[in-house]
Enzyme design. Structure first.
Site, short mmCIF file in Angstrom:
data_model
loop_
_atom_site.label_atom_id
_atom_site.label_comp_id
_atom_site.label_asym_id
_atom_site.label_seq_id
_atom_site.Cartn_x
_atom_site.Cartn_y
_atom_site.Cartn_z
N ASP A 1 -1.07 1.72 -3.84
CA ASP A 1 -1.97 0.73 -4.75
C ASP A 1 -3.17 0.87 -4.80
OD1 ASP A 1 -2.88 0.74 -2.18
OD2 ASP A 1 -3.85 -1.29 -2.36
N ASP B 1 -1.69 6.12 -3.56
CA ASP B 1 -1.64 5.78 -3.16
C ASP B 1 -0.35 4.75 -3.89
OD1 ASP B 1 -3.06 3.98 -2.23
OD2 ASP B 1 -1.98 3.36 -0.71
N ASP C 1 -6.10 2.26 -3.57
CA ASP C 1 -7.01 2.29 -3.40
C ASP C 1 -6.80 3.80 -1.97
OD1 ASP C 1 -5.00 1.71 -0.84
OD2 ASP C 1 -5.97 -0.63 -0.69
N SER D 1 0.92 -0.92 -0.09
CA SER D 1 -0.14 0.09 0.19
C SER D 1 0.78 1.11 -0.06
CB SER D 1 -0.67 0.19 1.25
OG SER D 1 -1.71 1.14 1.48
#
Length: 427
Positions: free
Chosen positions: A224, A222, A226, A83
């Protein structure tokens, strides 16, 4: 996280989901970290060793994995990503066949299989692996369906920071195809620069670009994709609380806010709660983590939730936080109202809030010590009923997160400093 451990984990997950002799499949996506290649191959070996067929999506946002797991009728989806963490970290996120993240109970069962050892498939029953070349295109087309057909983004100049991460191709394509002028930032991943001085955790570069290019707004994802934060035309930051407040009020007015409430964590600002109350909208709080937000939403039928950090979960559209869809909801308001980003990002006046992170050494447990507990108790006493503290260990890094809110900024700063000093003294 070694290749050997990841391979064994893949085999354990494969055995968990492949409980009969029918054909089963798993989809695997990843962000742009160098270690993603190693982990992808190790997971593939583990899953195929138990007879699972593997569909490789390549670099793609986390919400796309949730969407494609369900769309492609897979038994399990896997996202390889840490992440918003630095490139040297990595992690694995599991999704069930419904596209939602696995429950704690399911993950505990997989861990139990891992610890006991996995029975592999017979040689003639091992699985196959293949790459899905159009995975990103499928996601791009779906994301566009969440934006009203009658609207376009023509005339909007948008600085888009993809954090050198998973959305570096998908996000610019979506905005461009909807008519926006896209000024890209953080779209040159090299395996090492994900989240490095860019993205939602470091929006300074995007803010400078917004001012330099006189853009209408900035969007920071960010690693990834999400999470999302919004920058107004001056480069000022609007966090997830402001974005959720805007969407909640819009949806309530349109009669589409299920349960007439927003689900957020204990980290969300008191100002958001006061704003929602003024709009006769409820606020349901959960523990920190998008997993707990989604669990609350599914259990009680809510369709909007998220975190101050920028996870915006809209179960009408996605099974997990989707930064790109969240950004489109914000831009929809800009197009429909004709208002500037700065007019839409100041939904409420936040109560002064301080969040500080204190590193601690491996093996230490600062929160269990008497001096830290005493500092927390003293801080709560000093703040009284007009403030609140939330002290917790990070779930992903060796950090103690110290958060406080109070109307008196000076008092709040003194209390937070005292607690951080106590944590540092035993770390």
């Amino acid at each position: 996280m070694t290749a050997e451990l990841v391979m064994r984990l893949g085999a354990a997950a494969g055995r968990y989901f492949r409980r009969d002799q029918q054909e089963h499949r798993v989809v695997i996506g990843k962000d742009t970290r160098l270690s993603g290649y190693m982990i992808e191959n190790a997971l593939t070996a583990g899953f195929t060793s138990t007879g699972m067929n593997v569909l490789l999506l390549g670099p793609i946002p986390t919400p796309a994995v949730g969407f494609l797991t369900h769309s492609m009728r897979a038994d399990v989806g896997v996202m390889i990503s840490a992440s918003h963490n630095p490139a040297y970290d990595n992690g694995i996120k599991f999704f069930g066949p419904d596209g939602f993240k696995l429950s704690d109970e399911a993950e505990t069962e997989i861990e139990a299989i891992l610890s006991k050892g996995v029975t592999l498939a017979a040689p003639e029953n091992i699985g196959r692996a293949r790459r899905i070349d159009d995975a990103m295109g499928r996601y791009v087309e779906y994301v566009k369906t969440t934006f009203p057909n009658k609207l376009r983004l023509d005339g909007l100049r948008v600085v888009l920071d993809c954090a050198n991460g998973a959305a570096y191709r998908a996000a610019p394509n979506v905005l461009w195809e909807l008519g926006a002028e896209v000024i890209p930032v953080g779209v040159s991943p090299n395996g090492h620069n994900i989240n490095s001085d860019c993205g939602s955790t470091s929006p300074e570069a995007a803010a400078r670009k917004v001012r330099e290019t006189r853009a209408n707004l900035g969007i920071c994802l960010d690693g990834d994709a999400d999470r999302v934060i919004i920058l107004d035309e001056t480069g000022a930051v609007a966090d997830g609380d402001q974005i959720m407040g805007l969407i909640a009020s819009n949806w309530a007015r349109e009669g589409r806010l299920a349960g007439n409430a927003l689900v957020a964590t204990v980290m969300s600002n008191l100002g958001l709660e006061r704003f929602l109350n003024s709009q006769n909208i409820g606020l349901e709080r959960t523990a920190v983590g998008d997993r707990y937000v989604v669990e609350k939403m599914r259990a009680e039928g809510f369709n909007l939730g998220g975190e101050q950090s920028g996870h915006i979960v809209m179960t009408d559209y996605a099974t997990t936080g989707d930064g790109l869809i969240g950004a489109l909801q914000f831009m929809r308001s800009m197009v429909e109202t004709g208002k500037s980003a700065s007019q839409l990002t100041q939904v409420f006046d936040p109560v002064p809030q301080i969040l500080r992170n204190v590193h601690f050494a491996p093996g230490k447990a600062p929160l269990a010590t008497d001096c830290v507990q005493a500092a927390i108790a003293e801080g709560e006493k000093r703040l009284g009923a007009g403030g609140r503290l939330l002290i917790r260990k990070s779930g992903t890094e060796p950090l103690i997160r110290v958060m406080g809110e109070a109307e008196d900024q000076a008092l709040l700063d003194a209390v937070i400093t005292s607690i951080c000093d106590a944590v540092s003294s035993v770390s």
